[in-house]
Design an enzyme around this catalytic site. Structure first.
Site, PDB file in Angstrom:
ATOM      1  N   LYS A 195      68.721  90.324 107.109  1.00 45.22           N
ATOM      2  CA  LYS A 195      69.961  90.873 106.541  1.00 45.22           C
ATOM      3  C   LYS A 195      69.758  90.920 105.030  1.00 45.22           C
ATOM      4  O   LYS A 195      69.891  89.914 104.328  1.00 45.22           O
ATOM      5  CB  LYS A 195      71.137  89.955 106.907  1.00 45.22           C
ATOM      6  CG  LYS A 195      72.492  90.650 106.982  1.00 45.22           C
ATOM      7  CD  LYS A 195      72.951  91.336 105.731  1.00 45.22           C
ATOM      8  CE  LYS A 195      73.566  90.396 104.728  1.00 45.22           C
ATOM      9  NZ  LYS A 195      73.900  91.075 103.444  1.00 45.22           N
ATOM     10  N   GLU A 270      66.735  78.598  99.266  1.00 41.03           N
ATOM     11  CA  GLU A 270      66.274  78.758  97.874  1.00 41.03           C
ATOM     12  C   GLU A 270      67.471  79.276  97.095  1.00 41.03           C
ATOM     13  O   GLU A 270      67.884  80.419  97.270  1.00 41.03           O
ATOM     14  CB  GLU A 270      65.102  79.738  97.814  1.00 41.03           C
ATOM     15  CG  GLU A 270      63.850  79.137  98.404  1.00 41.03           C
ATOM     16  CD  GLU A 270      62.644  80.038  98.323  1.00 41.03           C
ATOM     17  OE1 GLU A 270      62.735  81.110  97.718  1.00 41.03           O
ATOM     18  OE2 GLU A 270      61.625  79.651  98.900  1.00 41.03           O
ATOM     19  N   CYS A 304      65.697  83.370  89.579  1.00 46.07           N
ATOM     20  CA  CYS A 304      66.127  81.994  89.868  1.00 46.07           C
ATOM     21  C   CYS A 304      65.397  80.985  89.004  1.00 46.07           C
ATOM     22  O   CYS A 304      65.942  79.949  88.654  1.00 46.07           O
ATOM     23  CB  CYS A 304      65.923  81.692  91.338  1.00 46.07           C
ATOM     24  SG  CYS A 304      64.229  81.924  91.871  1.00 46.07           S
ATOM     25  N   GLU A 403      75.033  79.085  86.087  1.00 47.18           N
ATOM     26  CA  GLU A 403      73.970  80.088  86.199  1.00 47.18           C
ATOM     27  C   GLU A 403      74.552  81.458  85.841  1.00 47.18           C
ATOM     28  O   GLU A 403      75.402  81.984  86.560  1.00 47.18           O
ATOM     29  CB  GLU A 403      73.415  80.117  87.636  1.00 47.18           C
ATOM     30  CG  GLU A 403      72.200  81.005  87.762  1.00 47.18           C
ATOM     31  CD  GLU A 403      71.707  81.139  89.188  1.00 47.18           C
ATOM     32  OE1 GLU A 403      72.535  81.293  90.105  1.00 47.18           O
ATOM     33  OE2 GLU A 403      70.478  81.115  89.387  1.00 47.18           O
TER      34      GLU A 403
HETATM   35  P1  NAD Z   1      74.470  85.678  97.313  1.00 53.20           P
HETATM   36  O1  NAD Z   1      74.466  84.268  97.781  1.00 53.20           O
HETATM   37  O2  NAD Z   1      75.751  86.274  96.871  1.00 53.20           O
HETATM   38  O3  NAD Z   1      73.931  86.651  98.462  1.00 53.20           O
HETATM   39  C1  NAD Z   1      72.679  86.480  99.056  1.00 53.20           C
HETATM   40  C2  NAD Z   1      72.714  87.021 100.460  1.00 53.20           C
HETATM   41  O4  NAD Z   1      73.616  86.236 101.241  1.00 53.20           O
HETATM   42  C3  NAD Z   1      73.199  88.453 100.562  1.00 53.20           C
HETATM   43  O5  NAD Z   1      72.413  89.135 101.521  1.00 53.20           O
HETATM   44  C4  NAD Z   1      74.622  88.297 101.039  1.00 53.20           C
HETATM   45  O6  NAD Z   1      75.110  89.406 101.746  1.00 53.20           O
HETATM   46  C5  NAD Z   1      74.485  87.097 101.942  1.00 53.20           C
HETATM   47  N1  NAD Z   1      75.742  86.362 102.202  1.00 53.20           N
HETATM   48  C6  NAD Z   1      76.828  86.247 101.404  1.00 53.20           C
HETATM   49  N2  NAD Z   1      77.769  85.486 102.014  1.00 53.20           N
HETATM   50  C7  NAD Z   1      77.256  85.104 103.212  1.00 53.20           C
HETATM   51  C8  NAD Z   1      77.743  84.320 104.283  1.00 53.20           C
HETATM   52  N3  NAD Z   1      78.960  83.748 104.257  1.00 53.20           N
HETATM   53  N4  NAD Z   1      76.953  84.123 105.364  1.00 53.20           N
HETATM   54  C9  NAD Z   1      75.720  84.677 105.404  1.00 53.20           C
HETATM   55  N5  NAD Z   1      75.203  85.452 104.426  1.00 53.20           N
HETATM   56  C10 NAD Z   1      75.975  85.656 103.338  1.00 53.20           C
HETATM   57  O7  NAD Z   1      73.361  85.763  96.193  1.00 53.20           O
HETATM   58  P2  NAD Z   1      73.022  87.010  95.250  1.00 53.20           P
HETATM   59  O8  NAD Z   1      74.122  87.133  94.268  1.00 53.20           O
HETATM   60  O9  NAD Z   1      72.647  88.162  96.120  1.00 53.20           O
HETATM   61  O10 NAD Z   1      71.665  86.503  94.538  1.00 53.20           O
HETATM   62  C11 NAD Z   1      71.645  85.778  93.359  1.00 53.20           C
HETATM   63  C12 NAD Z   1      71.424  84.291  93.650  1.00 53.20           C
HETATM   64  O11 NAD Z   1      70.197  84.101  94.342  1.00 53.20           O
HETATM   65  C13 NAD Z   1      71.299  83.479  92.365  1.00 53.20           C
HETATM   66  O12 NAD Z   1      72.056  82.290  92.472  1.00 53.20           O
HETATM   67  C14 NAD Z   1      69.812  83.141  92.307  1.00 53.20           C
HETATM   68  O13 NAD Z   1      69.476  81.992  91.587  1.00 53.20           O
HETATM   69  C15 NAD Z   1      69.487  83.013  93.757  1.00 53.20           C
HETATM   70  N6  NAD Z   1      68.022  83.139  93.952  1.00 53.20           N
HETATM   71  C16 NAD Z   1      67.310  82.001  94.235  1.00 53.20           C
HETATM   72  C17 NAD Z   1      65.914  82.068  94.380  1.00 53.20           C
HETATM   73  C18 NAD Z   1      65.110  80.828  94.645  1.00 53.20           C
HETATM   74  O14 NAD Z   1      63.951  80.949  95.027  1.00 53.20           O
HETATM   75  N7  NAD Z   1      65.638  79.619  94.455  1.00 53.20           N
HETATM   76  C19 NAD Z   1      65.273  83.295  94.258  1.00 53.20           C
HETATM   77  C20 NAD Z   1      66.033  84.432  93.972  1.00 53.20           C
HETATM   78  C21 NAD Z   1      67.421  84.339  93.836  1.00 53.20           C
END
Ligand code: NAD
Length: 509
Positions: A195, A270, A304, A403
């Site tokens: 997804k 992550e 991240c 963040e």
């Molecule tokens: P997000 O958590 O908003 O969304 C990520 C994914 O989760 C999307 O596909 C979204 O549709 C899905 N999602 C949202 N709510 C959900 C739910 N209730 N159940 C299941 N899936 C759900 O994150 P974002 O805004 O897309 O990405 C940015 C974040 O990702 C930042 O916090 C960043 O630090 C983190 N990130 C972490 C790493 C790492 O390796 N630690 C790498 C890249 C990004």
């Protein structure tokens, strides 16, 4: 090939050529090898971060679509898990070959869909191929275990793929991150329902098409688009899905853990970061400056592991901050397909607003805001921001604790080693830490005491794929990379065989 080998005009022509089909027809899910619309026929609009223009309609998945994909992944599981590792290696290496062949197409699509610049997306596409090759080559040994003999038993372990898994990814560097999660799952013998993030769906579709073209059997990799609260949530709740590999925000990770609890999902997270880069006055200042600038202003700061808090020793604070401001001012902001641009538009107007809001937050809390002045060739309606540097900040300010996930750097002064360590650890996150010093023993002490999953000393984020990647505290659960990925995607079994007539207690006469 991808990257700076192409001119701005060539990149624009390629983007127009490759993306036209998505504005002409719905981007479907790919389930069991078939391109399908949502069961209820709904879709959502995808807009360009460059100028708000239409990038097409995307199928909006819900519980019924996730159920079809999970069932396809469950039906395909036994055959894929039992496919010899050497054959999985062959198919996954073929996926890597096709990623390389399509790297420019992937890179321009990623730039237009996310706003990330070509300067970085060319390499990110090729890194996707590296991820596939790295895990493909390990597929034949994925099931190997250990022999743990005693005097009267031979114990041996082996591993088998856990089952169909869900992979949920964010929008910041979606292609590279998806391959980083999907390649080890497939190499282990798992089948996958992916997804992707709703703000950047295009390259997930390309990856799924490439995988089928490479000969991955139908049902082994399924892609369901849609919102997190509907498609994502259904995936985390589905009883056929044995584990969820998730990359995204910490609050979403916590929701997923709750959603997956009734079906006892194994989770790998992550999550976010507020990573310190600590510069001592004995460091190689020029190299430290370049590394700090690179780790916050590359990838639009949507990274991240970005060095979003720079902690600078008092004695060099003013000089260092002055040099940071000079360098930041020269960073070109512009169209993501222009090879000269470093920073492009942020992924979505909502994210743009969030990043911009920290300017007022910083001022209200008493920090000084310095703006970048780099060239901005910004079409109207785009999500462009100039880079920001917050100076005279304290660690208790929101700009030091939250963040921001954009090109915004918070500079904080420290007195000595103990002070630097206390400030570095005084956040909820614990993903990465960077230390700049030429004092060897201090480098080791800092590396030991930083509350993070990864430390780089006198270096920016240079990845070596066999090493563990992941965070502590609110930055994650579990590790990726090398064999750590297989530990997540596989179950370990122990078999104990009596090798003689060891005593068996006799109860009941
Ligand atoms: P997000 O958590 O908003 O969304 C990520 C994914 O989760 C999307 O596909 C979204 O549709 C899905 N999602 C949202 N709510 C959900 C739910 N209730 N159940 C299941 N899936 C759900 O994150 P974002 O805004 O897309 O990405 C940015 C974040 O990702 C930042 O916090 C960043 O630090 C983190 N990130 C972490 C790493 C790492 O390796 N630690 C790498 C890249 C990004």
């Amino acid at each position: 090939m991808a990257g700076p080998t192409h001119t701005y005009e060539e990149n624009q022509a390629a983007a127009a050529r490759h993306l036209a089909r998505f504005t002409e027809q719905l981007m479907p899910h790919i389930i069991n090898g078939e391109q399908v619309a949502s069961v209820d026929g709904t879709s959502f609009a995808n807009q360009s971060p460059i100028d708000g223009s239409d990038l097409g309609e995307i199928a909006a998945g819900d519980a019924a679509d996730v159920d079809a994909a999970a069932k396809a992944a469950a039906s395909a599981f036994d055959e894929w898990a039992d496919t010899p590792g050497t054959e999985r290696r062959r198919v996954l290496n073929k996926v890597a070959d096709l990623i390389v062949d399509n790297a420019h197409r992937i890179a321009v699509s990623e730039c237009v869909d996310t706003g990330q610049t070509m300067r970085f997306m060319g390499a990110a596409a090729l890194r996707g191929a590296d991820n596939f090759r790295f895990f493909a080559d390990r597929a034949p040994a994925a099931a190997d275990g250990q022999a743990l003999p005693t005097t009267d038993h031979l114990n041996y372990t082996s591993r088998r793929a856990i089952g169909p898994v869900g992979v949920i990814t964010p929008w910041n560097t979606p292609f590279m991150l998806s391959t980083w999660k999907i390649a080890p799952a497939l190499a282990a013998g798992c089948t996958v329902v992916h997804k992707p993030a709703e703000w950047s769906p295009i390259t997930a579709h390309l990856l799924s098409e490439i995988a089928l073209e490479a000969g991955l059997p139908p049902g082994v990799l399924n892609t369901v688009h849609g919102m997190g609260e509907t498609a994502g949530k259904s995936l985390t709740e589905h009883p056929d899905i044995k584990a969820i590999a998730f990359v995204g925000e910490s609050t979403t990770g916590s929701m997923i853990q709750a959603q997956g609890a009734p079906t006892l999902k194994r989770v790998h997270f992550e999550l976010g970061g507020k990573n310190p880069v600590i510069v001592f006055d004995d460091a190689d200042i020029e190299r430290a400056l370049d590394a700090v600038i690179f780790m916050i202003y590359s990838l639009n700061g949507e990274r991240c592991t970005s060095s979003s808090r720079v902690l600078i020793q008092e004695s060099i604070y003013d000089t260092f901050v002055g040099r940071l401001a000079e360098k930041m001012a020269a960073i070109p902001v512009g169209h993501p397909l222009d090879p000269a641009s470093v920073i492009g538009p942020l992924v979505h107007p909502r994210h743009c607003e969030k990043v911009e809001s920290y300017r007022a937050i910083a001022e209200r809390d008493g920090a000084t805001v310095i703006d970048g002045t780099g060239w901005v060739d910004a079409p109207p309606g785009g999500n462009f921001v100039t880079p920001m540097l917050f100076t005279n900040a304290r660690n208790d300010m929101r700009i030091a604790q939250e963040e921001i996930f954009g090109p915004a750097l918070t500079a904080i002064r420290f007195a000595d080693e103990a002070d630097a360590l206390a400030i570095a650890n005084d956040v909820e996150y614990g993903l990465a830490g960077y230390v700049w010093t030429n004092d060897l023993t201090r480098a080791h002490r800092m590396a030991d005491r930083l509350e993070v999953g990864m430390v780089w000393v006198n270096s920016q984020n240079v990845r070596h794929l066999p090493t563990p990647f992941g965070g502590t505290k609110r930055s994650g659960i579990g590790r990726d990379g090398g064999d750590w990925s297989f530990d997540f995607y596989m179950e370990t079994k122990n078999v104990a065989i009596a090798t003689g007539r060891h005593p068996i207690p006799q109860l009941g006469g």
